[in-house]
Design an enzyme around this catalytic site. Structure first.
Site, PDB file in Angstrom:
ATOM      1  N   ARG A 156      19.449  29.064  43.991  1.00 56.57           N
ATOM      2  CA  ARG A 156      20.648  28.984  43.240  1.00 56.57           C
ATOM      3  C   ARG A 156      20.698  28.131  41.831  1.00 56.57           C
ATOM      4  O   ARG A 156      19.980  27.261  41.495  1.00 56.57           O
ATOM      5  CB  ARG A 156      21.899  28.447  44.059  1.00 56.57           C
ATOM      6  CG  ARG A 156      22.159  29.308  45.406  1.00 56.57           C
ATOM      7  CD  ARG A 156      23.166  28.721  46.323  1.00 56.57           C
ATOM      8  NE  ARG A 156      24.402  28.939  45.267  1.00 56.57           N
ATOM      9  CZ  ARG A 156      25.052  27.887  44.943  1.00 56.57           C
ATOM     10  NH1 ARG A 156      24.616  26.550  45.301  1.00 56.57           N
ATOM     11  NH2 ARG A 156      26.034  27.890  44.187  1.00 56.57           N
ATOM     12  N   ARG A 162      27.393  18.157  46.927  1.00 54.29           N
ATOM     13  CA  ARG A 162      26.604  16.932  47.516  1.00 54.29           C
ATOM     14  C   ARG A 162      27.356  16.069  48.650  1.00 54.29           C
ATOM     15  O   ARG A 162      28.528  15.819  48.287  1.00 54.29           O
ATOM     16  CB  ARG A 162      26.105  16.086  46.331  1.00 54.29           C
ATOM     17  CG  ARG A 162      25.440  16.990  45.205  1.00 54.29           C
ATOM     18  CD  ARG A 162      23.703  17.050  45.696  1.00 54.29           C
ATOM     19  NE  ARG A 162      22.835  17.439  44.670  1.00 54.29           N
ATOM     20  CZ  ARG A 162      23.046  18.857  44.564  1.00 54.29           C
ATOM     21  NH1 ARG A 162      23.322  19.587  45.207  1.00 54.29           N
ATOM     22  NH2 ARG A 162      21.923  19.274  43.662  1.00 54.29           N
ATOM     23  N   LYS A 169      15.139  20.093  53.080  1.00 54.51           N
ATOM     24  CA  LYS A 169      15.433  21.462  52.827  1.00 54.51           C
ATOM     25  C   LYS A 169      14.056  22.113  53.457  1.00 54.51           C
ATOM     26  O   LYS A 169      13.006  22.086  53.139  1.00 54.51           O
ATOM     27  CB  LYS A 169      15.548  21.796  51.362  1.00 54.51           C
ATOM     28  CG  LYS A 169      15.983  23.382  51.086  1.00 54.51           C
ATOM     29  CD  LYS A 169      16.500  23.598  49.802  1.00 54.51           C
ATOM     30  CE  LYS A 169      16.777  24.896  49.209  1.00 54.51           C
ATOM     31  NZ  LYS A 169      17.362  24.897  48.086  1.00 54.51           N
TER      32      LYS A 169
END
Length: 287
Positions: free
Chosen positions: A75, A276, A140
């Site tokens: 992204r 965030r 991630k």
């Protein structure tokens, strides 16, 4: 379905992608929905390739995988590190009569159904970071990239890319700009083979494409909420020209992020928004 036995040995040879094994592992319905399956040894980006193919008339149901990408993307134009044989790099093209503006919610759909696939193969503690990052232990594990082209009133060509870290050696992830993890670490021994994983992901995406076309985003919201990593957390929304602080209230019916701020509830769509946790910041500046 046999998932295969893979050790977390970084020196082990990766399981080669095999179109016959992938097709054989699909459900009959999904196999019938695939118009074309391509596997590339090397490609710039599976998403970029399918967007080019879509512009020249490629059929709905075209599926593309690669052993490595030289210009993989996430992204907001971020690079997606794509070493040979270490991960799953998969993109699929689907066509809708609807306009591009009606398809943005599929970003959440893709995240929800891929998270569900990983849960079904034994991944525990998996979470989704809005709109569609796969997180395990605050690291991630994977993510999705949605791209769409078409006429203002339709039809549209939707390309959904999926990247999942399967088994990456530490030096292969040097260029990744955030903490990461792979399935080999998450699952231990054995872990899933890439062909079986590709079939599971493609099967889930095809079912989601079809259901989304009939029913829209609504039937997927509860599934997404099961993996929601940020609900109730204090966060910052980073926009191109400012940042907004607040507490996450969840997801709206159209897929927007709901945020409780000092100015009341605000809603945000993916676009150029970056999310965030407040804990990721030190003092007044970004860590």
């Amino acid at each position: 379905m046999t998932l295969g036995s893979r050790s977390h040995d970084p020196d082990a040879s990766p399981e080669p992608l095999d179109p016959e094994r992938i097709l054989a592992a699909l459900s009959p319905g999904a196999r019938g929905a695939i118009a074309r399956l391509e596997i590339h040894t090397e490609i710039d980006s599976t998403n970029r390739y399918l967007m080019r193919e879509a512009a020249t008339g490629a059929s709905c149901g075209t599926l593309c995988l690669a052993e490595c990408q030289t210009a993989g993307r996430g992204r907001l134009g971020r690079p997606w590190i794509s070493p040979f044989g270490a991960s799953l790099y998969l993109s699929m093209l689907w066509r809708y009569s609807a306009p591009p503006a009606a398809l943005g919610g599929f970003s959440l759909v893709a995240g929800a159904v891929v998270a569900d696939v990983l849960r079904r193969i034994g991944v525990e503690g998996l979470a989704l970071k809005w709109p569609n990052d796969l997180i395990w232990g605050r690291r991630k594990l994977g993510g999705m990239l949605l791209e769409v082209a078409g006429e203002a009133r339709g039809p549209s060509a939707l390309v959904v890319g999926v990247g999942i870290n399967v088994r990456m050696a530490p030096d292969q992830g040097i260029g990744i700009d955030q903490p990461w993890v792979d399935l080999a670490e998450v699952l231990g021994h054995p872990t899933v083979g890439r062909n079986a994983l590709a079939a599971l992901v493609a099967d889930a995406l095809i079912d989601a494409f079809q259901r989304f076309g009939r029913e829209g985003l609504t039937p997927f919201l509860a599934l997404w909420a099961e993996f929601d990593a940020f609900r109730g957390e204090s966060v910052r929304i980073l926009l191109p020209d400012r940042e907004i602080r607040g507490r996450v209230l969840g997801i709206a019916s159209d897929g927007a992020l709901r945020l409780d701020t000092a100015d009341g509830e605000m809603q945000f769509h993916a676009g150029e928004v970056s999310l965030r946790r407040e804990a990721e910041f030190g003092g007044e500046g970004e860590r």
